[in-house]
Every structure is written in C-alpha cells, then in structure tokens.
Motif scaffolding. Sequence first.
Motif, PDB file in Angstrom:
ATOM      1  N   LEU A  72       0.814  -1.214   0.000  1.00 12.37           N
ATOM      2  CA  LEU A  72       0.000   0.000   0.000  1.00 12.37           C
ATOM      3  C   LEU A  72       0.848   1.266   0.000  1.00 12.37           C
ATOM      4  N   GLU A  73       2.173   1.131   0.216  1.00 12.61           N
ATOM      5  CA  GLU A  73       3.051   2.284   0.063  1.00 12.61           C
ATOM      6  C   GLU A  73       3.173   2.704  -1.403  1.00 12.61           C
ATOM      7  N   SER A  74       2.930   1.759  -2.318  1.00 14.98           N
ATOM      8  CA  SER A  74       3.087   2.043  -3.744  1.00 14.98           C
ATOM      9  C   SER A  74       1.775   2.030  -4.516  1.00 14.98           C
ATOM     10  N   PHE A  75       0.796   1.267  -4.048  1.00 15.55           N
ATOM     11  CA  PHE A  75      -0.442   1.092  -4.809  1.00 15.55           C
ATOM     12  C   PHE A  75      -1.647   1.462  -3.959  1.00 15.55           C
ATOM     13  N   GLY A  76      -2.749   1.765  -4.644  1.00 19.93           N
ATOM     14  CA  GLY A  76      -4.024   1.894  -3.970  1.00 19.93           C
ATOM     15  C   GLY A  76      -4.577   0.516  -3.649  1.00 19.93           C
ATOM     16  N   PRO A  77      -5.561   0.409  -2.756  1.00 21.21           N
ATOM     17  CA  PRO A  77      -6.054  -0.914  -2.346  1.00 21.21           C
ATOM     18  C   PRO A  77      -6.648  -1.720  -3.494  1.00 21.21           C
ATOM     19  N   TRP A  78      -7.407  -1.085  -4.376  1.00 16.65           N
ATOM     20  CA  TRP A  78      -8.047  -1.829  -5.465  1.00 16.65           C
ATOM     21  C   TRP A  78      -7.020  -2.314  -6.487  1.00 16.65           C
ATOM     22  N   ALA A  82      -5.910  -6.276  -7.365  1.00 15.83           N
ATOM     23  CA  ALA A  82      -6.096  -6.753  -8.735  1.00 15.83           C
ATOM     24  C   ALA A  82      -4.771  -7.186  -9.361  1.00 15.83           C
ATOM     25  N   VAL A  83      -3.729  -6.365  -9.213  1.00 16.83           N
ATOM     26  CA  VAL A  83      -2.427  -6.716  -9.789  1.00 16.83           C
ATOM     27  C   VAL A  83      -1.868  -7.957  -9.101  1.00 16.83           C
ATOM     28  N   ARG A  84      -2.062  -8.053  -7.806  1.00 14.05           N
ATOM     29  CA  ARG A  84      -1.639  -9.250  -7.072  1.00 14.05           C
ATOM     30  C   ARG A  84      -2.302 -10.501  -7.640  1.00 14.05           C
ATOM     31  N   SER A  85      -3.589 -10.435  -7.917  1.00 17.27           N
ATOM     32  CA  SER A  85      -4.308 -11.590  -8.456  1.00 17.27           C
ATOM     33  C   SER A  85      -3.854 -11.917  -9.872  1.00 17.27           C
ATOM     34  N   VAL A  86      -3.581 -10.889 -10.675  1.00 13.17           N
ATOM     35  CA  VAL A  86      -3.102 -11.117 -12.040  1.00 13.17           C
ATOM     36  C   VAL A  86      -1.762 -11.842 -12.023  1.00 13.17           C
ATOM     37  N   LEU A  87      -0.822 -11.367 -11.197  1.00 14.76           N
ATOM     38  CA  LEU A  87       0.495 -12.007 -11.130  1.00 14.76           C
ATOM     39  C   LEU A  87       0.379 -13.445 -10.642  1.00 14.76           C
ATOM     40  N   GLY A 122     -12.365 -12.098  -2.313  1.00 17.77           N
ATOM     41  CA  GLY A 122     -13.002 -11.550  -1.114  1.00 17.77           C
ATOM     42  C   GLY A 122     -12.053 -11.224   0.016  1.00 17.77           C
ATOM     43  N   PHE A 123     -11.300 -12.225   0.488  1.00 11.30           N
ATOM     44  CA  PHE A 123     -10.421 -11.998   1.630  1.00 11.30           C
ATOM     45  C   PHE A 123      -9.325 -10.970   1.332  1.00 11.30           C
ATOM     46  N   PRO A 124      -8.597 -11.075   0.211  1.00 10.00           N
ATOM     47  CA  PRO A 124      -7.569 -10.048  -0.060  1.00 10.00           C
ATOM     48  C   PRO A 124      -8.138  -8.643  -0.173  1.00 10.00           C
ATOM     49  N   LEU A 125      -9.266  -8.504  -0.850  1.00  9.08           N
ATOM     50  CA  LEU A 125      -9.826  -7.166  -1.034  1.00  9.08           C
ATOM     51  C   LEU A 125     -10.309  -6.569   0.278  1.00  9.08           C
ATOM     52  N   LEU A 126     -11.076  -7.334   1.053  1.00 10.98           N
ATOM     53  CA  LEU A 126     -11.641  -6.804   2.288  1.00 10.98           C
ATOM     54  C   LEU A 126     -10.564  -6.497   3.320  1.00 10.98           C
ATOM     55  N   ALA A 239      -6.709  -2.836 -14.642  1.00 10.21           N
ATOM     56  CA  ALA A 239      -6.744  -1.712 -15.585  1.00 10.21           C
ATOM     57  C   ALA A 239      -7.459  -0.505 -14.969  1.00 10.21           C
ATOM     58  N   LEU A 240      -8.595  -0.748 -14.326  1.00  3.04           N
ATOM     59  CA  LEU A 240      -9.343   0.346 -13.712  1.00  3.04           C
ATOM     60  C   LEU A 240      -8.597   0.923 -12.509  1.00  3.04           C
ATOM     61  N   GLY A 241      -8.054   0.034 -11.671  1.00  2.27           N
ATOM     62  CA  GLY A 241      -7.363   0.507 -10.476  1.00  2.27           C
ATOM     63  C   GLY A 241      -6.140   1.331 -10.799  1.00  2.27           C
ATOM     64  N   LEU A 242      -5.327   0.864 -11.733  1.00  3.10           N
ATOM     65  CA  LEU A 242      -4.116   1.599 -12.094  1.00  3.10           C
ATOM     66  C   LEU A 242      -4.445   2.918 -12.786  1.00  3.10           C
ATOM     67  N   ALA A 243      -5.614   2.975 -13.431  1.00  2.99           N
ATOM     68  CA  ALA A 243      -6.010   4.209 -14.112  1.00  2.99           C
ATOM     69  C   ALA A 243      -6.504   5.274 -13.133  1.00  2.99           C
ATOM     70  N   TYR A 244      -7.116   4.851 -12.025  1.00  2.00           N
ATOM     71  CA  TYR A 244      -7.752   5.811 -11.125  1.00  2.00           C
ATOM     72  C   TYR A 244      -7.024   5.988  -9.791  1.00  2.00           C
ATOM     73  N   GLU A 245      -6.098   5.093  -9.450  1.00  2.00           N
ATOM     74  CA  GLU A 245      -5.367   5.217  -8.193  1.00  2.00           C
ATOM     75  C   GLU A 245      -3.904   5.555  -8.476  1.00  2.00           C
ATOM     76  N   PRO A 246      -3.316   6.466  -7.710  1.00  2.00           N
ATOM     77  CA  PRO A 246      -1.914   6.822  -7.953  1.00  2.00           C
ATOM     78  C   PRO A 246      -0.970   5.675  -7.617  1.00  2.00           C
ATOM     79  N   VAL A 247       0.137   5.598  -8.342  1.00  2.38           N
ATOM     80  CA  VAL A 247       1.154   4.568  -8.139  1.00  2.38           C
ATOM     81  C   VAL A 247       2.487   5.254  -7.899  1.00  2.38           C
TER      82      VAL A 247
END
Length: 328
Positions: A72-78, A82-87, A122-126, A239-247
Amino acid sequence: MTAQNSATRRTTIAVERSADRTAGSRRTGGPLPGGRLERGRLASGRATGGTALASLGVIAFSLTFPATAWGLESFGPWSFVAVRSVLAALIAGGFLLAGRVPLPARAHWAGLAVVAAGVVVGFPLLTTLALTTSTTSHAAVVVGLLPLTTAAVSALRTGVRPSRRFWGAAVAGAAVVLGFTLTQSGGALSVGDGYLFGALLVCAAGYTEGGRLARVLPGWQVIGWALVLCLPLSLAGAALGLAYEPVHLTGHGLAGLLWAAAGSTFLGLYVWYRGMAEIGAPRASQLQLAQPLLTLVWSVALLGEHLTPAAPAAACAVLVCIAVTQQA
C-alpha cells in the motif's frame, strides 16, 4: 482352475494361513501390504506431512498483512489486490500449462468459484481495505477468529461433528488470540471492522471448499484453477485501479506485491490446501491460531510496531490450545 480347460479340471482355492503371512512378513522385512501396522504408519505419515504442509501455509499467510502494508506504500487498495491476483494467476497458469493439466470436471467448477470468491477476491480485497484504516495488529483479529469460523463452516458443509473437547479448545484459543490482538490495538474497534468480519466469513467458506476439492484434485491445481478463473476479472480490475489510483513505486511496495502474489496467494494456498486434505479442515484451521502472533512478530521486524510483554504468555496459551485440538 486353469485358463486352458476351465470346464473339466478341478482346482482348489489357496487360503493363506497365519504362518504363511508371518513367513511373508519375514521375507519382505515387515508386515504385508494392507496390514494393520502398515496402515497405521501410513496414516501417521500422512498426518505428520499434512500438519507440516498446513504449518508452512500458516507461515506464508502470517506475512500477508505486513506485505500488504508494504504494497500500500506504492499502490491503492483496489489496484494492489487486482495486480496481485493477475500475477498469481500468471504463475499458476504457467504451472498448469507446463504440466499439461486438463480442465477440471464440470462438477468441480462450482467449488472452484467459491474458492475464487473467498480466497482470491473476497479476503484479499476486504483485508486490504481494512488495512487502509487499521494496523496489522488490529487486522490480526480476523485470523484469530478464522480457525473457529472455518471449523464451524466445515462442520456445516461436510456434516462432520468435532468433539466437545475440540470445540472447547478452539473457542479458548480464539478467545486468547482475540483478547491479545484487541489489547495490542487499544481495545477499540476500527472503521475497518466491517471489512474484517466480512473477510472472515468469505475466507472460511473458501478454505472449506478448497479443502474438500483438494481431496480429489492436487492442492496447487485447486488454487491454480481458482486464480485462472478470476483472471478476466483481475485484468479488468487492474486496468481500472491503475487508471484511477496513484502509483508510487518503492522497493517495499514491489516486495510486498511480489510476496502477496507468489508467496501468500499461490505458494501459501498450495501447501495449505494440500495439508488440509491430509488432516481435515477443522484440525488444519486450528494451526492458524498461531498466525496472528506470527504476524505480530513480522510487524515488529518489518514495520517497526511495538508489542507488550503479554506476547509470550499469549503465545504459550495458543500453543496449548493447538496441542489440545490436534489430539481431540
């Protein structure tokens, strides 16, 4: 009876006598296959191996909250989730392709969807949303209550009824962990508690269904297919998270993301489900009573959080509860 003239020749059926079985044991250096002693050894070996695998899963999971705090120091929660799940899905998909694993039977897809909804999404997001307002020590309340919740959900799902001794030790262990973690966080409820209790329920359902599937599918395939099943949703979310949350990329942020994806999501769940298939969901879930205390240790070492002298006493109490549940 012989194959050459089965209609005319008589034959006798040989029955192995006790002396013959003893002689066979001596020739083979031990009891014959299927003997009571060998079955006991096999069962003991599976229980020991299953406990070891589930324990490795607990260690991997105990690093999840500190890794998430780093991420969370580098990414927003969403975007982080999402990126964690993709990797993790790419790692799992690579293993599935390399092993030329066939698609699961249609009967397994509903269970895989429950696993995906509970432990992949569910668990990672919440819990990630909760960690935006809570410390890792406060979030450890979730994993403190998770063993009891998993045992209860498993009992409802499978019809297995653990003994009263089991339930007593489980409730006692959960109470110790809950009291300890609340003490560490000052005894106050955070605004993220709704996220935490929601995460508790969906994760227990995912663990239970994953443990059931791991009896018919290898554990790594259970989590692998669940991750692949979520890949379209994860790609859209990334795609949505990286577009709307600062990195803001940092070393800690990347390390946290990589561990959450490869360590907690794939490797941890692989050994966890495999161990759960060997020893059962209720017993495996009680090993997680040690997870909040391990998380607090990592929080001190990696995040600089401070613990009270109550930690050793709570650790001993939890270990006693674990020992009781394993013997119940």
